[in-house]
Design a protein around this motif. Sequence first.
Motif, PDB file in Angstrom:
ATOM      1  N   PHE A   1       6.321  17.317  -7.867  1.00  0.00           N
ATOM      2  CA  PHE A   1       6.386  16.409  -6.725  1.00  0.00           C
ATOM      3  C   PHE A   1       5.244  16.674  -5.751  1.00  0.00           C
ATOM      4  N   LEU A   2       5.021  17.938  -5.406  1.00  0.00           N
ATOM      5  CA  LEU A   2       3.987  18.272  -4.431  1.00  0.00           C
ATOM      6  C   LEU A   2       2.592  17.981  -4.967  1.00  0.00           C
ATOM      7  N   ASN A   3       2.393  18.135  -6.268  1.00  0.00           N
ATOM      8  CA  ASN A   3       1.100  17.769  -6.859  1.00  0.00           C
ATOM      9  C   ASN A   3       0.819  16.284  -6.675  1.00  0.00           C
ATOM     10  N   SER A   4       1.862  15.468  -6.787  1.00  0.00           N
ATOM     11  CA  SER A   4       1.698  14.024  -6.584  1.00  0.00           C
ATOM     12  C   SER A   4       1.574  13.676  -5.106  1.00  0.00           C
ATOM     13  N   LEU A   5       2.376  14.332  -4.262  1.00  0.00           N
ATOM     14  CA  LEU A   5       2.353  14.039  -2.833  1.00  0.00           C
ATOM     15  C   LEU A   5       1.008  14.406  -2.216  1.00  0.00           C
ATOM     16  N   ARG A   6       0.369  15.431  -2.758  1.00  0.00           N
ATOM     17  CA  ARG A   6      -0.921  15.883  -2.219  1.00  0.00           C
ATOM     18  C   ARG A   6      -1.963  14.765  -2.242  1.00  0.00           C
TER      19      ARG A   6
ATOM     20  N   HIS B   1      13.745  12.924   3.473  1.00  0.00           N
ATOM     21  CA  HIS B   1      14.371  11.762   4.111  1.00  0.00           C
ATOM     22  C   HIS B   1      13.545  11.317   5.325  1.00  0.00           C
ATOM     23  N   LEU B   2      13.007  12.267   6.076  1.00  0.00           N
ATOM     24  CA  LEU B   2      12.168  11.905   7.207  1.00  0.00           C
ATOM     25  C   LEU B   2      10.881  11.241   6.735  1.00  0.00           C
ATOM     26  N   GLY B   3      10.345  11.710   5.615  1.00  0.00           N
ATOM     27  CA  GLY B   3       9.151  11.080   5.046  1.00  0.00           C
ATOM     28  C   GLY B   3       9.393   9.604   4.757  1.00  0.00           C
TER      29      GLY B   3
ATOM     30  N   SER C   1      11.310   8.734  -2.693  1.00  0.00           N
ATOM     31  CA  SER C   1      12.687   8.296  -2.977  1.00  0.00           C
ATOM     32  C   SER C   1      13.152   8.783  -4.345  1.00  0.00           C
ATOM     33  N   ARG C   2      12.292   8.667  -5.321  1.00  0.00           N
ATOM     34  CA  ARG C   2      12.651   9.106  -6.673  1.00  0.00           C
ATOM     35  C   ARG C   2      12.940  10.595  -6.704  1.00  0.00           C
ATOM     36  N   ASN C   3      12.160  11.375  -5.966  1.00  0.00           N
ATOM     37  CA  ASN C   3      12.360  12.822  -5.992  1.00  0.00           C
ATOM     38  C   ASN C   3      13.551  13.245  -5.156  1.00  0.00           C
ATOM     39  N   VAL C   4      13.882  12.506  -4.104  1.00  0.00           N
ATOM     40  CA  VAL C   4      15.125  12.789  -3.378  1.00  0.00           C
ATOM     41  C   VAL C   4      16.304  12.648  -4.332  1.00  0.00           C
ATOM     42  N   ALA C   5      16.321  11.544  -5.099  1.00  0.00           N
ATOM     43  CA  ALA C   5      17.399  11.336  -6.073  1.00  0.00           C
ATOM     44  C   ALA C   5      17.383  12.414  -7.146  1.00  0.00           C
ATOM     45  N   ALA C   6      16.183  12.783  -7.582  1.00  0.00           N
ATOM     46  CA  ALA C   6      16.072  13.808  -8.634  1.00  0.00           C
ATOM     47  C   ALA C   6      16.557  15.164  -8.136  1.00  0.00           C
TER      48      ALA C   6
ATOM     49  N   SER D   1       0.822  -1.219   0.000  1.00  0.00           N
ATOM     50  CA  SER D   1       0.000   0.000   0.000  1.00  0.00           C
ATOM     51  C   SER D   1       0.850   1.261   0.000  1.00  0.00           C
ATOM     52  N   SER D   2       1.995   1.209   0.685  1.00  0.00           N
ATOM     53  CA  SER D   2       2.848   2.406   0.793  1.00  0.00           C
ATOM     54  C   SER D   2       3.908   2.482  -0.297  1.00  0.00           C
ATOM     55  N   SER D   3       3.993   1.458  -1.138  1.00  0.00           N
ATOM     56  CA  SER D   3       5.091   1.416  -2.117  1.00  0.00           C
ATOM     57  C   SER D   3       5.048   2.590  -3.085  1.00  0.00           C
ATOM     58  N   GLY D   4       3.847   3.001  -3.492  1.00  0.00           N
ATOM     59  CA  GLY D   4       3.742   4.145  -4.402  1.00  0.00           C
ATOM     60  C   GLY D   4       4.232   5.430  -3.769  1.00  0.00           C
ATOM     61  N   LEU D   5       3.844   5.652  -2.508  1.00  0.00           N
ATOM     62  CA  LEU D   5       4.273   6.849  -1.779  1.00  0.00           C
ATOM     63  C   LEU D   5       5.781   6.825  -1.550  1.00  0.00           C
ATOM     64  N   LYS D   6       6.288   5.668  -1.147  1.00  0.00           N
ATOM     65  CA  LYS D   6       7.725   5.553  -0.878  1.00  0.00           C
ATOM     66  C   LYS D   6       8.532   5.782  -2.149  1.00  0.00           C
TER      67      LYS D   6
END
Length: 575
Positions: free
Chosen positions: A389-394, A226-228, A97-102, A88-93
């Motif tokens: 990123f924020l549009n997706s995180l929302r 990273h905390l997320g 993670s992808r945006n930290v790398a980006a 369930s959390s894999s999409g959020l994670k």
Amino acid sequence: MGDLWVNYVFFLACCSGLCSGSPNRCDEVRKVFQLRQIGPNQLLPLSPRPGPDLQVCMSKNLTCCTKKMEEKYQVAARRDIQNLLQTSSSGLKFLISRNVAAFHDTFEVLMRQAENHTNVVLQESYRDLADRAVGPVQELFTDISLFLLGSDLNVDDLVQRFFDSLFPLVYNHLINPGLSDISAGYAECVRSSSRDVRPFGGVPSLLADQVARSGVSGKLLLQALHLGIEVINTTDHLQLSRECRRALLKMHYCPHCQGLTQSKPCMGYCLNVMRGCLASMAEIDGHWREFVHSLEGLSARMHGPQDLEQVLLGVHTLLHDAVEHAQKNGPRLSAQVHKLCGPPSRRAAQSLSIQHSSSSSSSSSRASARLKALGRAPGDSLAVRRRDFLNSLRLYRTFYGGLADQLCVSELASGDALTCWNGTDIVQSYTLRVVGNGIKAQSANPEVKVKGADPVINQIIDKLKHINQLLQGKSIPKLGSLDQIETGSGDTEGRYSGDCDDEDGCGGSGGGEVKRKVSRVFKLSPDVTGDHKHHHHHYPPADDSEEQGRSRSRGLGGAIWVLILSCFLHLLLAL
């Protein structure tokens, strides 16, 4: 007669399709047990049997389960739920993670582009000193990059160090040019006089202020992401209580003991079990919503002086202004340097002007070519990446509040089926009260007893509270690095207390003061508290500006050896 009636009821259940095969054997249960790799088939009885030894899946009917099977089913139920949580959390994670790398990649490209742009502008405007300024420029952007990625560097110090290194070049080529370069010793004296004569006016302070302000926002963004990820990792591996594990066993696998391998729990029953098991996780909901909202607020403030991209790509403009200021004040600076260092001491003249001019021209061409090569597409800007990123995180802001419900609706519970499992039998509907989400609501939960909040979840909530305050700009640590975000330590002036324990790594902090308020987020280097002013007229010779650090290290090492030798001699005399 009673035993015959029980066997007859079990026979009808098997014939109804819930346990296809021989009515006297648990064939379907055996197949599922083997298919899901729950345990060895030898644990299954050959035919239905009484189950007085069962502790959870107790029934008046004959059963296909043994005590060993019940233990294996409990392990399988826990594993199934943890797999569901991670799925369930894999999409959020992945999103975070992808945006930290980006963001890391964008920082790196932006840094190289800003460095290259600065070198190109120097080549075009001040060709005589441009080649020799490549080293200090590279060091400046390397230090800024390390600072953004978490190193405990003081911004005022690293910016001033760059302008200290630049002053001898400006003095030599623009303020007091000669037939040959000034000597290494004299260049070191000019460098050391920079903080006294202030050749570049207020530009070093302005640049340090802009880098610090925009850098705080950039570092804070990365720390928050990273905390997320840490929050998700914590909830993915949630330790389930004994009561929860028993309730999951009862909901998932106790029907199998009665041959009901295809049954699903009633929706209300599933909600009670999952809301009880995930009660502590539901407490994250409000803080996670605030976390997403706070990230949006931080992103909205990252413009102008707090826009890292704008600041870095504008370094060349400030640098040009700084050199121009030094040129305009050339006579005053020349007199001040003469007073501090004496008349210029120059090397023997060398006829390298033609070669140097040619080298500068080719270097400029190479720099221009590199600048074109490092050009980025519009979608690579930090602002665009943050927005996307924020549009997706929302979309995930209510993730923790609705997780138990989501699992029941999409994965676990019976939907529109005519019958469902209520924990004891197959029924048409669940008749007990359905409780809400969160710890307080579980006091009336008929399926799971919840004793209190999970201490691990409480720790992650404390960290979310802490970073939310930082993201909202309510408090910035007075001293120390932004790693404090991960600990939750401090007081009313910036460091947090109360919700922090030893496991969080909370420690004390020292005293000290930094000129700009925003620089308080970073650890002070040992040099900051020292006196930057130098009033000496004679300085030891050095090959270049970097020699000072090595000379200082050698001098410190020599002083230590002298101290040791002195102590040794005193000891001999005492003997």
